[in-house]
Scaffold this motif. Sequence first.
Motif, PDB file in Angstrom:
ATOM      1  N   THR A 225      14.822  17.339  45.527  1.00  0.00           N
ATOM      2  CA  THR A 225      16.060  18.090  45.385  1.00  0.00           C
ATOM      3  C   THR A 225      15.754  19.558  45.607  1.00  0.00           C
ATOM      4  N   VAL A 226      16.815  20.355  45.737  1.00  0.00           N
ATOM      5  CA  VAL A 226      16.650  21.792  45.989  1.00  0.00           C
ATOM      6  C   VAL A 226      17.522  22.549  44.994  1.00  0.00           C
ATOM      7  N   ILE A 227      16.913  23.522  44.305  1.00  0.00           N
ATOM      8  CA  ILE A 227      17.684  24.384  43.409  1.00  0.00           C
ATOM      9  C   ILE A 227      17.822  25.763  44.055  1.00  0.00           C
ATOM     10  N   ARG A 228      18.916  26.435  43.692  1.00  0.00           N
ATOM     11  CA  ARG A 228      19.216  27.761  44.246  1.00  0.00           C
ATOM     12  C   ARG A 228      19.228  28.795  43.131  1.00  0.00           C
ATOM     13  N   HIS A 229      19.070  30.055  43.509  1.00  0.00           N
ATOM     14  CA  HIS A 229      19.265  31.114  42.529  1.00  0.00           C
ATOM     15  C   HIS A 229      20.716  31.046  42.045  1.00  0.00           C
ATOM     16  N   PRO A 230      20.957  31.125  40.729  1.00  0.00           N
ATOM     17  CA  PRO A 230      22.319  30.963  40.217  1.00  0.00           C
ATOM     18  C   PRO A 230      23.349  31.917  40.824  1.00  0.00           C
ATOM     19  N   VAL A 231      22.950  33.156  41.121  1.00  0.00           N
ATOM     20  CA  VAL A 231      23.912  34.097  41.723  1.00  0.00           C
ATOM     21  C   VAL A 231      24.322  33.614  43.110  1.00  0.00           C
ATOM     22  N   ALA A 232      23.339  33.212  43.922  1.00  0.00           N
ATOM     23  CA  ALA A 232      23.629  32.754  45.288  1.00  0.00           C
ATOM     24  C   ALA A 232      24.474  31.486  45.261  1.00  0.00           C
ATOM     25  N   ARG A 233      24.161  30.595  44.338  1.00  0.00           N
ATOM     26  CA  ARG A 233      24.903  29.334  44.237  1.00  0.00           C
ATOM     27  C   ARG A 233      26.345  29.594  43.805  1.00  0.00           C
ATOM     28  N   ALA A 234      26.527  30.423  42.770  1.00  0.00           N
ATOM     29  CA  ALA A 234      27.877  30.707  42.279  1.00  0.00           C
ATOM     30  C   ALA A 234      28.709  31.411  43.344  1.00  0.00           C
ATOM     31  N   HIS A 235      28.091  32.312  44.095  1.00  0.00           N
ATOM     32  CA  HIS A 235      28.851  33.036  45.125  1.00  0.00           C
ATOM     33  C   HIS A 235      29.259  32.109  46.264  1.00  0.00           C
TER      34      HIS A 235
ATOM     35  N   ALA B   5      25.913  36.726  35.868  1.00  0.00           N
ATOM     36  CA  ALA B   5      25.377  35.417  36.260  1.00  0.00           C
ATOM     37  C   ALA B   5      24.346  34.938  35.240  1.00  0.00           C
ATOM     38  N   ALA B   6      23.494  35.856  34.778  1.00  0.00           N
ATOM     39  CA  ALA B   6      22.475  35.483  33.793  1.00  0.00           C
ATOM     40  C   ALA B   6      23.119  35.065  32.472  1.00  0.00           C
ATOM     41  N   ASP B   7      24.247  35.689  32.116  1.00  0.00           N
ATOM     42  CA  ASP B   7      24.976  35.288  30.907  1.00  0.00           C
ATOM     43  C   ASP B   7      25.568  33.896  31.053  1.00  0.00           C
ATOM     44  N   ALA B   8      26.129  33.615  32.231  1.00  0.00           N
ATOM     45  CA  ALA B   8      26.761  32.311  32.461  1.00  0.00           C
ATOM     46  C   ALA B   8      25.721  31.197  32.579  1.00  0.00           C
ATOM     47  N   TYR B   9      24.582  31.511  33.181  1.00  0.00           N
ATOM     48  CA  TYR B   9      23.578  30.489  33.505  1.00  0.00           C
ATOM     49  C   TYR B   9      22.270  30.718  32.750  1.00  0.00           C
ATOM     50  N   GLN B  10      22.385  30.980  31.460  1.00  0.00           N
ATOM     51  CA  GLN B  10      21.187  31.287  30.672  1.00  0.00           C
ATOM     52  C   GLN B  10      20.128  30.186  30.761  1.00  0.00           C
ATOM     53  N   ARG B  11      20.561  28.934  30.699  1.00  0.00           N
ATOM     54  CA  ARG B  11      19.571  27.833  30.703  1.00  0.00           C
ATOM     55  C   ARG B  11      18.844  27.750  32.036  1.00  0.00           C
ATOM     56  N   ASP B  12      19.567  27.945  33.138  1.00  0.00           N
ATOM     57  CA  ASP B  12      18.904  27.890  34.443  1.00  0.00           C
ATOM     58  C   ASP B  12      17.888  29.024  34.587  1.00  0.00           C
ATOM     59  N   TYR B  13      18.280  30.224  34.157  1.00  0.00           N
ATOM     60  CA  TYR B  13      17.346  31.360  34.239  1.00  0.00           C
ATOM     61  C   TYR B  13      16.113  31.108  33.377  1.00  0.00           C
ATOM     62  N   LEU B  14      16.346  30.607  32.168  1.00  0.00           N
ATOM     63  CA  LEU B  14      15.229  30.398  31.244  1.00  0.00           C
ATOM     64  C   LEU B  14      14.312  29.273  31.711  1.00  0.00           C
ATOM     65  N   LEU B  15      14.896  28.117  32.005  1.00  0.00           N
ATOM     66  CA  LEU B  15      14.061  26.924  32.240  1.00  0.00           C
ATOM     67  C   LEU B  15      13.481  26.867  33.647  1.00  0.00           C
ATOM     68  N   PHE B  16      14.084  27.574  34.609  1.00  0.00           N
ATOM     69  CA  PHE B  16      13.511  27.646  35.950  1.00  0.00           C
ATOM     70  C   PHE B  16      12.839  28.988  36.232  1.00  0.00           C
ATOM     71  N   GLY B  17      12.920  29.911  35.277  1.00  0.00           N
ATOM     72  CA  GLY B  17      12.211  31.184  35.443  1.00  0.00           C
ATOM     73  C   GLY B  17      12.778  32.093  36.523  1.00  0.00           C
ATOM     74  N   PHE B  18      14.068  32.002  36.780  1.00  0.00           N
ATOM     75  CA  PHE B  18      14.654  32.850  37.820  1.00  0.00           C
ATOM     76  C   PHE B  18      14.570  34.324  37.438  1.00  0.00           C
ATOM     77  N   LYS B  19      14.214  35.149  38.409  1.00  0.00           N
ATOM     78  CA  LYS B  19      14.255  36.608  38.256  1.00  0.00           C
ATOM     79  C   LYS B  19      15.561  37.083  38.873  1.00  0.00           C
ATOM     80  N   ASN B  20      15.747  38.419  38.921  1.00  0.00           N
ATOM     81  CA  ASN B  20      16.913  38.965  39.607  1.00  0.00           C
ATOM     82  C   ASN B  20      16.952  38.491  41.049  1.00  0.00           C
ATOM     83  N   TRP B  21      18.170  38.335  41.587  1.00  0.00           N
ATOM     84  CA  TRP B  21      18.303  37.815  42.952  1.00  0.00           C
ATOM     85  C   TRP B  21      17.617  38.719  43.964  1.00  0.00           C
ATOM     86  N   LYS B  22      17.767  40.024  43.839  1.00  0.00           N
ATOM     87  CA  LYS B  22      17.122  40.967  44.762  1.00  0.00           C
ATOM     88  C   LYS B  22      16.323  41.986  43.969  1.00  0.00           C
TER      89      LYS B  22
END
Length: 221
Positions: free
Chosen positions: A56-66, A204-221
């Motif tokens: 499967t493929v996961i995306r940065h939450p900001v890019a996915r939401a946009h 985006a980080a507020d909306a997707y806290q679990r994705d940021y935490l559990l996948f270790g996402f940093k800022n999009w840019k």
Amino acid sequence: AKTPLLYMPVRGEIDRQISDWMAELDGVTRQDLPGKFTQKTLRQWMRKNPGFRSFTVIRHPVARAHAVFCKRIVGTGHNAFGEIRQTLRQKYKLPIPGRNGEGDYPLEDHRQAFKMFLDFLKANLTGQTSIRVDQVWATQVSVLEGMSGFCLPDLILREDEIADALPDLARKVGHPAPPALTNATDDTPYPLASIYDAEIEKKAADAYQRDYLLFGFKNWK
């Protein structure tokens, strides 16, 4: 012999890019690929294809939401969410064009509307709205948790690594000269880069806290 590949999508508007690559890999059209599986048809496919590899493929939450916002909410074409769009315009006051898509829609309205959409997502994902949590914007963690009750993919890739990772995977399973991935097209009517700022990242980080935490996402840019 080639080992079958199974793509298990975490939906978020990059499925077509990956489906096109899978079709080219197998020398078929996208329409010839297996359709949406039920648990029953997926079990049948698995039995017929022992040794398969799944990913499967996961995306940065900001890019996915946009991407979801542009395609399903701003857009009025095939697969757009017309009723949700109306609710977001009328109840949540998002400054997006009406159903016929006519009227001026400047960049500044798009930036403001996307920020409001992220606020809506935060409320929606915590059960504070009457609108369904759709798969295209559910947290990626929750989608994978849903899969785990049946079958987890054995490879979780990130969007920014698939240009190398998918051809590498194809070579491992018996495709000596896999095709390159086509680049994902920019979101329309405006690409994310044209509106992205620190406030959008924070929302985006507020909306997707679990994705940021559990996948270790940093800022999009």
